[in-house]
Scaffold this motif. Sequence first.
Motif, short mmCIF file in Angstrom:
data_model
loop_
_atom_site.label_atom_id
_atom_site.label_comp_id
_atom_site.label_asym_id
_atom_site.label_seq_id
_atom_site.Cartn_x
_atom_site.Cartn_y
_atom_site.Cartn_z
N ALA A 17 -66.64 44.44 5.73
CA ALA A 17 -65.64 43.51 5.23
C ALA A 17 -65.09 43.95 3.88
O ALA A 17 -63.90 43.80 3.59
CB ALA A 17 -66.23 42.10 5.11
N ARG A 18 -65.96 44.51 3.04
CA ARG A 18 -65.53 44.99 1.73
C ARG A 18 -64.56 46.17 1.88
O ARG A 18 -63.54 46.26 1.19
CB ARG A 18 -66.75 45.40 0.91
N VAL A 19 -64.88 47.08 2.79
CA VAL A 19 -64.03 48.25 3.02
C VAL A 19 -62.68 47.82 3.59
O VAL A 19 -61.62 48.27 3.13
CB VAL A 19 -64.72 49.27 3.95
N VAL A 20 -62.71 46.97 4.59
CA VAL A 20 -61.44 46.51 5.18
C VAL A 20 -60.62 45.76 4.12
O VAL A 20 -59.39 45.91 4.07
CB VAL A 20 -61.71 45.62 6.40
N GLY A 21 -61.28 45.00 3.27
CA GLY A 21 -60.57 44.31 2.20
C GLY A 21 -59.84 45.27 1.28
O GLY A 21 -58.69 45.00 0.88
N ASN A 40 -55.56 35.06 -4.18
CA ASN A 40 -56.14 34.32 -5.31
C ASN A 40 -55.70 32.86 -5.34
O ASN A 40 -56.33 32.04 -6.01
CB ASN A 40 -55.79 35.01 -6.63
N ARG A 41 -54.66 32.53 -4.60
CA ARG A 41 -54.21 31.14 -4.54
C ARG A 41 -55.07 30.30 -3.58
O ARG A 41 -54.90 29.08 -3.52
CB ARG A 41 -52.75 31.08 -4.09
N PHE A 42 -55.95 30.97 -2.85
CA PHE A 42 -56.74 30.27 -1.83
C PHE A 42 -58.24 30.48 -2.02
O PHE A 42 -59.00 30.46 -1.04
CB PHE A 42 -56.30 30.76 -0.44
N GLU A 43 -58.65 30.67 -3.26
CA GLU A 43 -60.06 30.99 -3.53
C GLU A 43 -61.01 29.90 -3.02
O GLU A 43 -62.09 30.20 -2.51
CB GLU A 43 -60.27 31.21 -5.02
N VAL A 48 -65.90 29.95 0.66
CA VAL A 48 -66.91 29.22 1.44
C VAL A 48 -67.70 30.16 2.34
O VAL A 48 -68.74 29.77 2.87
CB VAL A 48 -66.28 28.09 2.29
N HIS A 49 -67.21 31.39 2.53
CA HIS A 49 -67.90 32.31 3.43
C HIS A 49 -68.10 33.65 2.73
O HIS A 49 -67.14 34.25 2.23
CB HIS A 49 -67.10 32.52 4.72
N PRO A 50 -69.36 34.16 2.69
CA PRO A 50 -69.63 35.41 1.96
C PRO A 50 -68.84 36.61 2.48
O PRO A 50 -68.47 37.49 1.70
CB PRO A 50 -71.14 35.61 2.13
N MET A 51 -68.56 36.68 3.78
CA MET A 51 -67.80 37.81 4.31
C MET A 51 -66.34 37.76 3.84
O MET A 51 -65.73 38.80 3.59
CB MET A 51 -67.85 37.83 5.84
N PHE A 139 -59.50 34.86 7.42
CA PHE A 139 -59.03 35.21 6.08
C PHE A 139 -57.50 35.31 6.07
O PHE A 139 -56.84 34.78 5.18
CB PHE A 139 -59.65 36.53 5.63
N LEU A 140 -56.96 36.00 7.06
CA LEU A 140 -55.51 36.18 7.14
C LEU A 140 -54.79 34.85 7.33
O LEU A 140 -53.73 34.61 6.73
CB LEU A 140 -55.16 37.13 8.28
#
Length: 227
Positions: A17-21, A40-43, A48-51, A139-140
């Motif tokens: 997930a970090r790499v894809v991010g 950042n507008r939707f933090e 709510v989810h670590p991934m 996420f999207l």
Amino acid sequence: MNFLSHFYFERYASESARVVGCLLPDLLKNADKEYVFHPNRFEEQIFVHPMMVEIYQGWYRHVEVDKVFHSSPFFLEHNHELRKQLDPIVSHLPIRASFLGHISLELLLDHLLIEYKMVNVNRFYEHLEHVNRSILKRFLEIIGLQDTTKFFHFYDQFLSWKYVHEYADLSRLSVPLFNICKRVWHFDVETPDHLALTEALRSYTENHLPDFRDIFKFVNDRLTIGQ
């Protein structure tokens, strides 16, 4: 920076997930150049989810890497010099040499990362394949892409084509470079155009980029997100 150069800064990441991010801003732009998002507008929803946090942190490391890179003396000097050398090659085409110089420098860095075995391209694709798609989709949706069909169609093509492997061969770079330019301008190129660009890139790499590793250290030393 291009895909592999961004991956370089996450090459030791354990979470896909970090790499894809860290690749997601460019993946989205490749899927549709009109996409503009501000996670950042939707933090509150993302955190709510670590991934999703991993995707978020990768995204903003991407932003920081590009900011540091594009303001670096390395980028400013090489972009200027490449523009001068590429200008006569594309003078008969509508391409701006400054634009071509910019993207050429970024693809050359990806090429050099492969040539000197500083990244593992297979590992790059493994992360893209193994990411939790339901989390990525959510996420999207949160950041504003309600219909993710178009993005995932591009994503699957990106995985199946695996064209990043071709960056290992400098003689193949002219094709993606001209294709990127065709997103902006309408033109046709002939074999001599490809050969001229390839020779210019080869010469520039040999004569001006022996210390290319320095830019990766420069950027890494200035990163604050996720360190």
